[in-house]
Design an enzyme around this catalytic site. Structure first.
Site, mmCIF file in Angstrom:
data_model
loop_
_atom_site.group_PDB
_atom_site.id
_atom_site.type_symbol
_atom_site.label_atom_id
_atom_site.label_comp_id
_atom_site.label_asym_id
_atom_site.label_seq_id
_atom_site.Cartn_x
_atom_site.Cartn_y
_atom_site.Cartn_z
ATOM 1 N N ARG A 1 -39.955 32.860 51.834
ATOM 2 C CA ARG A 1 -40.391 31.650 52.561
ATOM 3 C C ARG A 1 -39.301 30.572 52.576
ATOM 4 O O ARG A 1 -38.687 30.263 51.554
ATOM 5 C CB ARG A 1 -41.651 31.074 51.916
ATOM 6 C CG ARG A 1 -42.002 29.702 52.465
ATOM 7 C CD ARG A 1 -43.395 29.279 52.177
ATOM 8 N NE ARG A 1 -43.697 29.190 50.767
ATOM 9 C CZ ARG A 1 -44.911 28.974 50.286
ATOM 10 N NH1 ARG A 1 -45.933 28.847 51.120
ATOM 11 N NH2 ARG A 1 -45.120 28.904 48.996
ATOM 12 N N LYS B 1 -52.580 31.086 54.050
ATOM 13 C CA LYS B 1 -53.492 30.017 54.455
ATOM 14 C C LYS B 1 -52.796 29.024 55.375
ATOM 15 O O LYS B 1 -53.319 28.642 56.426
ATOM 16 C CB LYS B 1 -54.032 29.260 53.222
ATOM 17 C CG LYS B 1 -54.691 30.147 52.194
ATOM 18 C CD LYS B 1 -55.160 29.369 50.967
ATOM 19 C CE LYS B 1 -54.074 28.633 50.213
ATOM 20 N NZ LYS B 1 -53.102 29.522 49.529
ATOM 21 N N ARG C 1 -48.728 29.527 39.148
ATOM 22 C CA ARG C 1 -49.660 29.161 40.232
ATOM 23 C C ARG C 1 -50.732 30.235 40.404
ATOM 24 O O ARG C 1 -51.894 29.930 40.681
ATOM 25 C CB ARG C 1 -48.883 28.950 41.541
ATOM 26 C CG ARG C 1 -48.097 27.631 41.547
ATOM 27 C CD ARG C 1 -47.005 27.616 42.596
ATOM 28 N NE ARG C 1 -47.499 27.791 43.937
ATOM 29 C CZ ARG C 1 -46.775 28.305 44.941
ATOM 30 N NH1 ARG C 1 -45.523 28.688 44.729
ATOM 31 N NH2 ARG C 1 -47.298 28.420 46.132
ATOM 32 N N ARG D 1 -39.071 26.117 48.667
ATOM 33 C CA ARG D 1 -39.903 25.223 47.880
ATOM 34 C C ARG D 1 -39.551 25.335 46.406
ATOM 35 O O ARG D 1 -39.324 26.429 45.893
ATOM 36 C CB ARG D 1 -41.381 25.568 48.085
ATOM 37 C CG ARG D 1 -41.990 24.800 49.231
ATOM 38 C CD ARG D 1 -43.374 25.219 49.581
ATOM 39 N NE ARG D 1 -44.309 25.369 48.480
ATOM 40 C CZ ARG D 1 -45.603 25.636 48.645
ATOM 41 N NH1 ARG D 1 -46.079 25.767 49.883
ATOM 42 N NH2 ARG D 1 -46.403 25.796 47.615
ATOM 43 N N ARG E 1 -59.948 22.992 45.394
ATOM 44 C CA ARG E 1 -59.360 23.972 44.480
ATOM 45 C C ARG E 1 -60.051 23.988 43.133
ATOM 46 O O ARG E 1 -59.668 24.760 42.262
ATOM 47 C CB ARG E 1 -57.893 23.617 44.251
ATOM 48 C CG ARG E 1 -56.949 24.399 45.122
ATOM 49 C CD ARG E 1 -55.598 23.724 44.970
ATOM 50 N NE ARG E 1 -54.527 24.645 44.966
ATOM 51 C CZ ARG E 1 -53.669 24.749 45.992
ATOM 52 N NH1 ARG E 1 -53.844 24.070 47.093
ATOM 53 N NH2 ARG E 1 -52.671 25.562 45.905
HETATM 54 P P1 AP5 Z 1 -48.122 30.515 53.677
HETATM 55 O O1 AP5 Z 1 -48.891 30.485 54.942
HETATM 56 O O2 AP5 Z 1 -47.268 29.346 53.323
HETATM 57 O O3 AP5 Z 1 -49.096 30.862 52.476
HETATM 58 P P2 AP5 Z 1 -50.123 29.922 51.723
HETATM 59 O O4 AP5 Z 1 -51.343 30.730 51.436
HETATM 60 O O5 AP5 Z 1 -50.309 28.650 52.462
HETATM 61 O O6 AP5 Z 1 -49.316 29.738 50.379
HETATM 62 P P3 AP5 Z 1 -48.885 28.453 49.579
HETATM 63 O O7 AP5 Z 1 -47.880 28.951 48.562
HETATM 64 O O8 AP5 Z 1 -48.425 27.347 50.480
HETATM 65 O O9 AP5 Z 1 -50.213 28.066 48.909
HETATM 66 P P4 AP5 Z 1 -50.469 27.261 47.678
HETATM 67 O O10 AP5 Z 1 -51.922 27.136 47.769
HETATM 68 O O11 AP5 Z 1 -49.938 27.811 46.406
HETATM 69 O O12 AP5 Z 1 -49.589 25.931 47.886
HETATM 70 P P5 AP5 Z 1 -49.951 24.485 48.377
HETATM 71 O O13 AP5 Z 1 -48.835 24.028 49.219
HETATM 72 O O14 AP5 Z 1 -51.337 24.401 48.912
HETATM 73 O O15 AP5 Z 1 -47.214 31.840 53.729
HETATM 74 C C1 AP5 Z 1 -46.210 32.127 52.792
HETATM 75 C C2 AP5 Z 1 -45.061 32.855 53.502
HETATM 76 O O16 AP5 Z 1 -45.520 34.091 54.064
HETATM 77 C C3 AP5 Z 1 -44.456 32.083 54.663
HETATM 78 O O17 AP5 Z 1 -43.065 32.309 54.662
HETATM 79 C C4 AP5 Z 1 -45.087 32.682 55.925
HETATM 80 O O18 AP5 Z 1 -44.209 32.621 57.032
HETATM 81 C C5 AP5 Z 1 -45.378 34.106 55.488
HETATM 82 N N1 AP5 Z 1 -46.670 34.577 56.010
HETATM 83 C C6 AP5 Z 1 -47.841 33.922 55.897
HETATM 84 N N2 AP5 Z 1 -48.846 34.618 56.452
HETATM 85 C C7 AP5 Z 1 -48.289 35.746 56.919
HETATM 86 C C8 AP5 Z 1 -48.827 36.864 57.582
HETATM 87 N N3 AP5 Z 1 -50.126 36.956 57.873
HETATM 88 N N4 AP5 Z 1 -48.006 37.861 57.915
HETATM 89 C C9 AP5 Z 1 -46.701 37.768 57.601
HETATM 90 N N5 AP5 Z 1 -46.122 36.726 56.992
HETATM 91 C C10 AP5 Z 1 -46.909 35.712 56.640
HETATM 92 O O19 AP5 Z 1 -49.964 23.659 46.995
HETATM 93 C C11 AP5 Z 1 -48.780 23.394 46.277
HETATM 94 C C12 AP5 Z 1 -49.106 22.601 45.026
HETATM 95 O O20 AP5 Z 1 -49.718 21.335 45.380
HETATM 96 C C13 AP5 Z 1 -50.104 23.229 44.063
HETATM 97 O O21 AP5 Z 1 -49.485 24.140 43.164
HETATM 98 C C14 AP5 Z 1 -50.662 21.984 43.331
HETATM 99 O O22 AP5 Z 1 -49.777 21.521 42.363
HETATM 100 C C15 AP5 Z 1 -50.734 20.967 44.452
HETATM 101 N N6 AP5 Z 1 -52.034 20.951 45.147
HETATM 102 C C16 AP5 Z 1 -52.266 21.280 46.449
HETATM 103 N N7 AP5 Z 1 -53.565 21.166 46.734
HETATM 104 C C17 AP5 Z 1 -54.194 20.762 45.603
HETATM 105 C C18 AP5 Z 1 -55.542 20.498 45.252
HETATM 106 N N8 AP5 Z 1 -56.544 20.634 46.153
HETATM 107 N N9 AP5 Z 1 -55.824 20.122 43.982
HETATM 108 C C19 AP5 Z 1 -54.844 19.971 43.089
HETATM 109 N N10 AP5 Z 1 -53.526 20.221 43.329
HETATM 110 C C20 AP5 Z 1 -53.213 20.608 44.583
#
Ligand code: AP5
Length: 221
Positions: free
Chosen positions: A126, A13, A170, A159, A87
């Site tokens: 990552r 994402k 998660r 991270r 979420r």
């Molecule tokens: P990446 O693009 O970072 O993947 P992502 O789907 O964004 O994964 P995240 O782990 O960041 O999502 P998340 O939802 O768990 O975390 P968030 O930060 O939102 O890609 C991952 C890796 O793969 C990278 O190295 C990239 O280079 C590679 N890659 C990506 N796409 C690729 C492709 N197509 N091909 C090849 N390689 C690729 O949330 C973190 C925490 O914050 C949560 O656990 C929670 O505690 C809190 N939080 C955030 N939002 C909320 C909310 N709305 N409500 C409550 N708590 C929240």
């Protein structure tokens, strides 16, 4: 255009949101990045959010929703891509209400369908630059100089919530609290499944075709 990206951790994402915001000039609102920055700078929000994030659990709805809603008025002209929000159904309801007040409803919700093996591989490799909010991957998107950000040349880090046991938590949280949103948006006719296993550029091209088919892009002038 007003988009929501839904999908499990590691679905890609954040990587796709970065491309969409740059090329389509959309405002990117990434709640994970905003929360990590709040934790890093020890704001009151960051202090309240830190423990939940370290455990791989969701930050309370009220905190996250307020953080997003205060940014929405500034997106009215350009549109936005929401990465990591909503979420929970509570967040989705609040978002709908706020957008109704602004007269700017959601256009599409993209469901990143991604295989478990791909998720594990992506998260294990990552590395991030915190100040720039850029994601790298040891194999897929390595920085030009190992361990350093291409943009600011600062050190990259892993991270804290990418440890295997926290990733597992998660993923459980995604299944129990966020996946039900798929039904919420499907019932409104806004949900489109996309292949999260694809390379970032390949998926971007598929999304452009989707937006054209939905008559969302190029934006009407
Ligand atoms: P990446 O693009 O970072 O993947 P992502 O789907 O964004 O994964 P995240 O782990 O960041 O999502 P998340 O939802 O768990 O975390 P968030 O930060 O939102 O890609 C991952 C890796 O793969 C990278 O190295 C990239 O280079 C590679 N890659 C990506 N796409 C690729 C492709 N197509 N091909 C090849 N390689 C690729 O949330 C973190 C925490 O914050 C949560 O656990 C929670 O505690 C809190 N939080 C955030 N939002 C909320 C909310 N709305 N409500 C409550 N708590 C929240």
């Amino acid at each position: 255009m007003r988009l929501v990206l839904l999908g499990p951790p590691g679905a890609g994402k954040g990587s796709q949101a970065e491309v969409l915001s740059e090329r389509l000039q959309l405002v990117r609102i990434a709640t994970g990045d905003l929360l990590r920055e709040a934790v890093r700078t020890k704001t009151p929000l960051g202090v309240q959010a830190e423990t939940s994030m370290q455990r791989g659990e969701l930050v309370p709805d009220t905190l996250v929703t307020a953080m997003v809603l205060e940014r929405l008025p500034s997106t009215v002209d350009r549109g936005f891509v929401l990465d990591g929000f909503p979420r929970t159904e509570g967040q989705a309801v609040e978002l709908d209400a706020a957008l109704a007040r602004l007269g700017t409803p959601l256009d599409l919700i993209l469901d990143f369908e991604t295989s478990p093996a791909m998720i594990q591989w992506r998260l294990a490799g990552r590395w991030i630059c915190r100040p720039c909010s850029i994601n790298y991957h040891v194999t897929n998107r390595p920085p030009a100089r190992p361990g350093l950000c291409d943009r600011c040349h600062g050190p990259l880090e892993q991270r804290a919530d990418d440890r295997p046991e926290t990733i597992a938590q998660r993923l459980r949280v995604y299944q129990t609290q966020t996946a039900p949103l798929l039904g919420y948006y499907r019932r409104r006719g806004l949900l489109r499944a996309v292949n999260g296993d694809l390379a970032v550029e390949t998926l971007y091209q598929e999304l452009v075709a989707l937006f054209r088919g939905e008559r969302l892009w190029p934006a009407a002038t």
